[in-house]
Design a protein around this motif. Structure first.
Motif, PDB file in Angstrom:
ATOM      1  N   GLY A  13       0.696  -1.081   0.096  1.00 13.25           N
ATOM      2  CA  GLY A  13      -0.097   0.074   0.035  1.00 13.25           C
ATOM      3  C   GLY A  13       0.907   1.253  -0.013  1.00 13.25           C
ATOM      4  N   ILE A  33       5.631  -8.443  -0.562  1.00  9.59           N
ATOM      5  CA  ILE A  33       4.650  -9.625  -0.205  1.00  9.59           C
ATOM      6  C   ILE A  33       3.075  -8.741  -0.130  1.00  9.59           C
ATOM      7  CG2 ILE A  33       3.747 -11.569   0.732  1.00  9.59           C
ATOM      8  CD1 ILE A  33       6.766 -12.058   2.147  1.00  9.59           C
ATOM      9  N   ASP A  34       2.337  -9.030  -1.157  1.00  7.26           N
ATOM     10  CA  ASP A  34       1.031  -8.476  -1.138  1.00  7.26           C
ATOM     11  C   ASP A  34       0.029  -9.498  -1.459  1.00  7.26           C
ATOM     12  OD1 ASP A  34      -0.228  -5.376  -0.751  1.00  7.26           O
ATOM     13  OD2 ASP A  34      -1.375  -6.976  -1.596  1.00  7.26           O
ATOM     14  N   ALA A  77       1.089 -13.323  -2.535  1.00  5.25           N
ATOM     15  CA  ALA A  77       0.684 -14.321  -1.397  1.00  5.25           C
ATOM     16  C   ALA A  77       0.057 -13.638  -0.348  1.00  5.25           C
ATOM     17  CB  ALA A  77       1.835 -15.066  -1.131  1.00  5.25           C
ATOM     18  N   VAL A  79       0.047 -13.170   3.585  1.00  5.23           N
ATOM     19  CA  VAL A  79       0.825 -13.361   4.927  1.00  5.23           C
ATOM     20  C   VAL A  79      -0.018 -14.056   5.839  1.00  5.23           C
ATOM     21  CG1 VAL A  79       2.055 -12.173   6.754  1.00  5.23           C
ATOM     22  CG2 VAL A  79       2.259 -11.343   4.561  1.00  5.23           C
ATOM     23  N   ALA A 105       3.387  -3.440   6.643  1.00  2.48           N
ATOM     24  CA  ALA A 105       2.643  -2.380   6.472  1.00  2.48           C
ATOM     25  C   ALA A 105       1.277  -2.951   5.764  1.00  2.48           C
ATOM     26  CB  ALA A 105       3.338  -1.395   5.251  1.00  2.48           C
ATOM     27  N   LEU A 106       0.590  -3.612   6.574  1.00  6.58           N
ATOM     28  CA  LEU A 106      -0.503  -4.295   6.037  1.00  6.58           C
ATOM     29  C   LEU A 106      -1.827  -3.717   6.088  1.00  6.58           C
ATOM     30  CD1 LEU A 106       0.539  -7.984   7.383  1.00  6.58           C
ATOM     31  CD2 LEU A 106       0.401  -7.210   4.963  1.00  6.58           C
ATOM     32  N   GLY A 107      -1.574  -2.454   6.661  1.00  2.00           N
ATOM     33  CA  GLY A 107      -2.852  -1.797   6.669  1.00  2.00           C
ATOM     34  C   GLY A 107      -4.109  -1.923   7.655  1.00  2.00           C
ATOM     35  N   MET A 125     -16.201  -0.340   1.486  1.00  3.12           N
ATOM     36  CA  MET A 125     -15.734   0.425   0.696  1.00  3.12           C
ATOM     37  C   MET A 125     -14.067   0.664   0.840  1.00  3.12           C
ATOM     38  SD  MET A 125     -16.375   2.381  -2.038  1.00  3.12           S
ATOM     39  CE  MET A 125     -15.266   3.887  -1.644  1.00  3.12           C
ATOM     40  N   TYR A 126     -13.397  -0.434   0.964  1.00  2.00           N
ATOM     41  CA  TYR A 126     -12.288  -0.268   1.212  1.00  2.00           C
ATOM     42  C   TYR A 126     -11.039  -1.036   0.216  1.00  2.00           C
ATOM     43  CZ  TYR A 126     -14.053   1.536   5.669  1.00  2.00           C
ATOM     44  OH  TYR A 126     -14.625   2.137   6.453  1.00  2.00           O
ATOM     45  N   ASN A 265      -5.212  -4.603  10.678  1.00  2.00           N
ATOM     46  CA  ASN A 265      -5.161  -5.910  10.129  1.00  2.00           C
ATOM     47  C   ASN A 265      -5.324  -6.913  11.238  1.00  2.00           C
ATOM     48  OD1 ASN A 265      -4.260  -8.259   8.681  1.00  2.00           O
ATOM     49  ND2 ASN A 265      -3.734  -7.091   7.014  1.00  2.00           N
ATOM     50  N   ASP A 300      -1.273   2.307   8.565  1.00  2.00           N
ATOM     51  CA  ASP A 300      -2.838   2.289   9.424  1.00  2.00           C
ATOM     52  C   ASP A 300      -2.716   1.150  10.458  1.00  2.00           C
ATOM     53  OD1 ASP A 300      -3.635   4.079   7.762  1.00  2.00           O
ATOM     54  OD2 ASP A 300      -5.450   2.678   6.949  1.00  2.00           O
ATOM     55  N   GLY A 315      -5.321   7.968  10.191  1.00  2.00           N
ATOM     56  CA  GLY A 315      -4.938   6.892   9.197  1.00  2.00           C
ATOM     57  C   GLY A 315      -5.349   7.477   7.710  1.00  2.00           C
ATOM     58  N   ALA A 318      -1.027  10.040   3.334  1.00  2.00           N
ATOM     59  CA  ALA A 318       0.059  10.738   3.418  1.00  2.00           C
ATOM     60  C   ALA A 318       0.945  10.377   4.677  1.00  2.00           C
ATOM     61  CB  ALA A 318      -0.504  12.314   3.664  1.00  2.00           C
TER      62      ALA A 318
HETATM   63  C1  LIG Z   1     -12.152   4.524   0.788  1.00  2.00           C
HETATM   64  C2  LIG Z   1     -10.884   5.517   1.509  1.00  2.00           C
HETATM   65  C3  LIG Z   1     -10.600   6.691   1.105  1.00  2.00           C
HETATM   66  C4  LIG Z   1      -9.496   7.321   1.655  1.00  2.00           C
HETATM   67  N1  LIG Z   1      -9.072   8.579   1.144  1.00  2.00           N
HETATM   68  C5  LIG Z   1      -8.128   9.313   1.725  1.00  2.00           C
HETATM   69  C6  LIG Z   1      -7.615  10.441   1.393  1.00  2.00           C
HETATM   70  O1  LIG Z   1      -8.410  11.252   0.526  1.00  2.00           O
HETATM   71  N2  LIG Z   1      -6.444  10.783   1.701  1.00  2.00           N
HETATM   72  C7  LIG Z   1      -5.634  10.238   2.456  1.00  2.00           C
HETATM   73  O2  LIG Z   1      -4.461  10.760   2.805  1.00  2.00           O
HETATM   74  N3  LIG Z   1      -5.830   8.899   3.038  1.00  2.00           N
HETATM   75  C8  LIG Z   1      -7.075   8.385   2.604  1.00  2.00           C
HETATM   76  N4  LIG Z   1      -7.531   7.166   3.128  1.00  2.00           N
HETATM   77  C9  LIG Z   1      -6.521   6.556   3.848  1.00  2.00           C
HETATM   78  C10 LIG Z   1      -5.327   5.869   3.117  1.00  2.00           C
HETATM   79  O3  LIG Z   1      -5.958   4.980   2.001  1.00  2.00           O
HETATM   80  C11 LIG Z   1      -4.749   4.801   4.259  1.00  2.00           C
HETATM   81  O4  LIG Z   1      -4.613   5.564   5.286  1.00  2.00           O
HETATM   82  C12 LIG Z   1      -3.410   4.282   3.512  1.00  2.00           C
HETATM   83  O5  LIG Z   1      -3.801   3.470   2.378  1.00  2.00           O
HETATM   84  C13 LIG Z   1      -2.776   3.305   4.544  1.00  2.00           C
HETATM   85  O6  LIG Z   1      -1.593   2.814   3.847  1.00  2.00           O
HETATM   86  P1  LIG Z   1      -0.943   1.290   4.483  1.00  2.00           P
HETATM   87  O7  LIG Z   1       0.253   1.292   3.834  1.00  2.00           O
HETATM   88  O8  LIG Z   1      -0.841   1.581   5.910  1.00  2.00           O
HETATM   89  O9  LIG Z   1      -2.111   0.419   4.302  1.00  2.00           O
HETATM   90  P2  LIG Z   1      -2.830   0.077   2.766  1.00  2.00           P
HETATM   91  O10 LIG Z   1      -2.717   1.023   1.712  1.00  2.00           O
HETATM   92  O11 LIG Z   1      -4.188  -0.391   2.988  1.00  2.00           O
HETATM   93  O12 LIG Z   1      -1.834  -1.125   2.298  1.00  2.00           O
HETATM   94  C14 LIG Z   1      -1.884  -2.538   2.941  1.00  2.00           C
HETATM   95  C15 LIG Z   1      -1.521  -3.611   1.983  1.00  2.00           C
HETATM   96  O13 LIG Z   1      -1.414  -4.925   2.621  1.00  2.00           O
HETATM   97  C16 LIG Z   1      -1.941  -5.745   1.820  1.00  2.00           C
HETATM   98  N5  LIG Z   1      -2.446  -6.896   2.913  1.00  2.00           N
HETATM   99  C17 LIG Z   1      -3.228  -6.800   3.644  1.00  2.00           C
HETATM  100  N6  LIG Z   1      -3.426  -7.986   4.507  1.00  2.00           N
HETATM  101  C18 LIG Z   1      -2.787  -8.723   3.668  1.00  2.00           C
HETATM  102  C19 LIG Z   1      -2.167 -10.207   3.895  1.00  2.00           C
HETATM  103  N7  LIG Z   1      -2.723 -10.873   4.906  1.00  2.00           N
HETATM  104  N8  LIG Z   1      -1.168 -10.638   3.173  1.00  2.00           N
HETATM  105  C20 LIG Z   1      -0.649  -9.879   2.078  1.00  2.00           C
HETATM  106  N9  LIG Z   1      -0.995  -8.747   1.840  1.00  2.00           N
HETATM  107  C21 LIG Z   1      -1.837  -8.200   2.546  1.00  2.00           C
HETATM  108  C22 LIG Z   1      -3.180  -5.333   1.018  1.00  2.00           C
HETATM  109  O14 LIG Z   1      -3.596  -6.034   0.044  1.00  2.00           O
HETATM  110  C23 LIG Z   1      -2.688  -3.913   0.693  1.00  2.00           C
HETATM  111  O15 LIG Z   1      -2.039  -3.751  -0.532  1.00  2.00           O
HETATM  112  C24 LIG Z   1      -8.575   6.488   2.514  1.00  2.00           C
HETATM  113  C25 LIG Z   1      -8.935   5.078   2.871  1.00  2.00           C
HETATM  114  C26 LIG Z   1     -10.133   4.708   2.247  1.00  2.00           C
HETATM  115  C27 LIG Z   1     -10.262   3.051   2.630  1.00  2.00           C
END
Ligand SMILES: Cc1cc2nc3c(=O)[nH]c(=O)nc-3n(C[C@H](O)[C@H](O)[C@H](O)COP(=O)(O)OP(=O)(O)OC[C@H]3O[C@@H](n4cnc5c(N)ncnc54)[C@H](O)[C@@H]3O)c2cc1C
Length: 421
Positions: A13, A33-34, A77, A79, A105-107, A125-126, A265, A300, A315, A318
């Motif tokens: 992500g 890995i994703d 794959a 995790v 960084a699994l969100g 809607m995620y 997550n 996240d 969350g 940015a």
């Molecule tokens: C609908 C929506 C609108 C948003 N709008 C905004 C906005 O306008 N501005 C803003 O700044 N932020 C916005 N956000 C928030 C922003 O998208 C998140 O804060 C950001 O994506 C978090 O990044 P991250 O790298 O922590 O996780 P993510 O970007 O969620 O990435 C996590 C990754 O982990 C992968 N994953 C999860 N579980 C597993 C597993 N078990 N094995 C392998 N891979 C896995 C997922 O496929 C994903 O690719 C929005 C979020 C949503 C849902």
């Protein structure tokens, strides 16, 4: 195999890709890995759901990174377990991945707050799949009401959104615009005057973290677009054909969009460590998991904190992206035995859009924008955040097509080649 340090990045992500970008030329071996073969740009998912952008504008294939960066291998794959003690990650269908440096960084995932029926009937809607499912649902409701307008009595054209944060506001505004766009001419029998868009928020106001004037502006713009905004009002039960509100009122609807909350997550449970704020990974100021050298978490899934105040960071993409870039650089500093400074988030402002020509922007030092200038700023920022030039071009063409023709859907230049199954 090489003797380069092995950096394993879980999740592609915003955070994971931030790390990749800073390490792509470093003397390390990266395994990314994703569970999905593509990166998702979550902030524009609602535009996919409302037929404004095609999926290829908000996603790109991760395998491209392996082709571009000689030190990176991508594994598609899921995790399954993270073993901090033995420094390895268990991944479905793969041998265990031993690491020298680990980035988690699994969100986050949707949180239904145990609302009865929500997991079965609400539409979250995620993810890209969520957005495509919602788009199919909206179109099938339009088709059904077009074929049989009497179905409006059963709520066929009642679109309910729960959650008055940016996602809920943006979805509600986008559905309102969809129902007013020329696209609707494809459904000549559709009783659009019977369409209802309802937005529910437990708190007394929409868009809690924004300044009151911006919240009021957003609410007025939604109401102008025909959205029935109900604050101090939550959804306490979801059924197949209705919802029950916290006030006890029941509303007939077949479409409830869940934009009400997230939780980390669930893989955090596999770490076997005490969590922060209930479900987040506790991290130090340098993003290292407390007590676990060379294992880091960000975005996240982590309890991100403001370096100066210690207050939790929101969350946001940015936050995750900046943290990822910082971590990519700090891993290189560690490898060079250099000192590492704490992570400092640079807040460049927050924004939300209500529809064409209407948005709110809150900049540091209290400066604000509304209306067309805010919307243009929103467009510019989101275009610049898209990861590839191809995504930016696709979004520009699709947006331009929609604005010029007044219609909805992809311009025809978008491709579904990267659409998930
Ligand atoms: C609908 C929506 C609108 C948003 N709008 C905004 C906005 O306008 N501005 C803003 O700044 N932020 C916005 N956000 C928030 C922003 O998208 C998140 O804060 C950001 O994506 C978090 O990044 P991250 O790298 O922590 O996780 P993510 O970007 O969620 O990435 C996590 C990754 O982990 C992968 N994953 C999860 N579980 C597993 C597993 N078990 N094995 C392998 N891979 C896995 C997922 O496929 C994903 O690719 C929005 C979020 C949503 C849902």
């Amino acid at each position: 195999m090489t003797d380069q340090p092995h950096v394993v990045i879980l999740g592609a992500g915003f955070g994971g890709l931030g790390v990749v970008e800073r390490l792509r030329a470093a003397n390390v071996r990266i395994t990314l890995i994703d569970k999905n073969p593509y990166h998702t740009f979550q902030p524009l998912l609602y535009q996919v759901a409302t037929n404004e952008l095609g999926p290829s504008a908000v996603s790109f294939p991760l395998q491209e990174l392996s082709n571009q960066y000689a030190n990176l291998r991508f594994i598609e794959a899921a995790v399954q377990k993270i073993d901090l003690v033995n420094r390895q990650v268990l991944v479905a269908g793969q041998p265990p991945q031993q690491y020298d440096y680990l980035v988690i960084a699994l969100g986050a995932v949707v949180n239904y707050f145990q609302t009865p029926g929500a997991a079965s009937y609400a539409l979250p809607m995620y993810t890209l799949n969520d957005a495509l499912r919602l788009k199919a649902k909206i179109l099938s409701q339009l088709e059904a009401a077009h074929q049989n307008p009497a179905l409006c009595d059963e709520g066929a054209l009642t679109f309910c959104v729960v959650g008055g944060g940016p996602t809920g506001v943006e979805v509600a505004g986008a559905i309102a615009e969809l129902l007013r766009s020329d696209f609707i001419k494809d459904y000549p029998n559709l009783p659009t005057s019977r369409a209802r868009i309802m937005l529910f928020e437990y708190a007394p106001d929409l868009l809690g973290p924004f300044q009151p004037a911006l919240r009021n502006y957003a609410r007025e713009e939604l109401v102008k677009r025909g959205v029935d905004v109900r604050t101090s009002n939550g959804v306490s039960q979801v059924n197949a054909a209705s919802i029950v509100l916290s006030t006890g009122e029941s509303i007939k609807t077949q479409t409830l969009i869940w934009a009400a909350g997230l939780q980390a997550n669930p893989l955090v449970a596999s770490l076997g460590i005490p969590l922060a704020h209930g479900d987040r990974i506790p991290i130090d100021a340098d993003l290292q998991i407390t007590g676990h050298p060379n294992a880091f978490a960000l975005g996240d899934i982590a309890a991100m904190k403001d370096a100066k105040t210690g207050a939790p960071l929101p969350g946001l993409g940015a936050v995750a992206l900046q943290a990822g870039e910082y971590l990519g650089e700090s891993i290189q500093r560690r490898l060079a035995n250099q000192a590492v400074e704490p992570f400092v988030y640079c807040d460049k402002g927050t924004m939300a859009t209500i529809g064409h020509g209407a948005a709110i922007v809150e900049l540091p030092l209290g400066l604000t924008l509304t209306g067309l200038p805010a919307w243009l700023a929103w467009l510019g920022v989101h275009l610049s955040l898209l990861h590839t030039a191809e995504q930016r071009n696709t979004a520009i063409v699709d947006w331009g097509w929609n604005l010029i023709t007044g219609r909805r859907g992809e311009s025809g230049l978008s491709t579904d080649a990267k659409t998930p199954a």
